[in-house]
Design an enzyme around this catalytic site. Structure first.
Site, PDB file in Angstrom:
ATOM      1  CG  ASP A 132      -0.933  -5.169  13.033  1.00 41.14           C
ATOM      2  OD1 ASP A 132      -0.739  -4.364  12.103  1.00 41.14           O
ATOM      3  OD2 ASP A 132      -2.057  -5.627  13.307  1.00 41.14           O
ATOM      4  CG  ASP A 181      -2.665  -0.194  11.445  1.00 42.31           C
ATOM      5  OD1 ASP A 181      -3.313  -0.295  10.394  1.00 42.31           O
ATOM      6  OD2 ASP A 181      -2.327  -1.170  12.135  1.00 42.31           O
TER       7      ASP A 181
END
Length: 221
Positions: A148, A182
């Protein structure tokens, strides 16, 4: 009719592959150029902050890593089947695109879990991760960590002293760190919920292919 269905199938596959490549290029660049927890400040409200997680979107964790990876694989298989069904039944183009975007996002994160542990060294705050011979990485198959990096601290402030429990404490809005995959899942799901509720509730109630529209405007609405 057959040509339209074929072109839409090609469009869906191409979109999934393009988004998957974008997601992986971003992740590999971050992983091989930044140390763990390193931050690049683009603006005061947008930063590239490198973290890794074992969980779901936005770093959430609810289930065991292996169970989560297997669930993701099953979800991708079902989504791919669903896309083929949508193409055969002649759904609206906008809806097909949304489902393809969600599928690409799901595939992007499962790719991390499947292969990153096999091809990368472990990440560290003290050195940059690097490629290793296949199978010599930091984790077995399906156990790799998800990368991430997007961080949007839009508001950073302090709770007033009169606020119960949190008075005087710092808070950040929006605090989750997420990745391109995401974002694909979130955008696709939100657009479907806002504009394609009919497809969610009625698509499988009718076995007959839907009428194809020759109007671009009506196709996208």
């Amino acid at each position: 009719m057959a040509n339209i269905k074929k072109s839409r199938g090609i469009l869906a596959v191409t979109l999934i592959l393009v988004l998957l490549v974008i997601d992986q290029v971003i992740k590999i660049w971050v992983k091989t150029n930044m140390t763990l927890y390193d931050t690049i400040e683009i603006t005061s409200w947008f930063k590239i902050h490198y973290i890794e997680n074992n969980g779901m979107a936005f770093g959430m964790t609810f289930v065991n890593k292996l169970v989560l990876s297997l669930f993701r694989i099953a979800a991708i298989v079902l989504l791919c089947y669903y896309i083929s069904l949508l193409v055969r039944r002649g759904c609206r183009l906008g809806y097909l695109i949304c489902v393809a975007i969600v599928t690409a996002g799901a595939a992007g994160n499962i790719f991390d879990s499947m292969f990153y542990g096999l091809i990368f060294s472990g990440s560290s705050p003290y050195y940059v991760s690097y490629f290793v011979p296949f199978g010599d990485g930091y984790a077995p198959f399906l156990m790799g960590k998800v990368v991430d990096m997007f961080y949007f601290p839009l508001i950073e402030s302090t709770f007033p002293d009169w606020v119960p429990f949190w008075g005087g404490e710092n808070f950040v809005f929006f605090s989750p760190v997420f990745n391109f995959a995401d974002a694909c899942v979130s955008v696709g799901v939100v657009v479907v919920l806002l504009f394609y509720q009919r497809e969610l509730t009625e698509l499988f109630k009718d076995d007959k292919p839907k009428e194809q529209s020759t109007s671009i405007d009506s196709d996208l609405n």
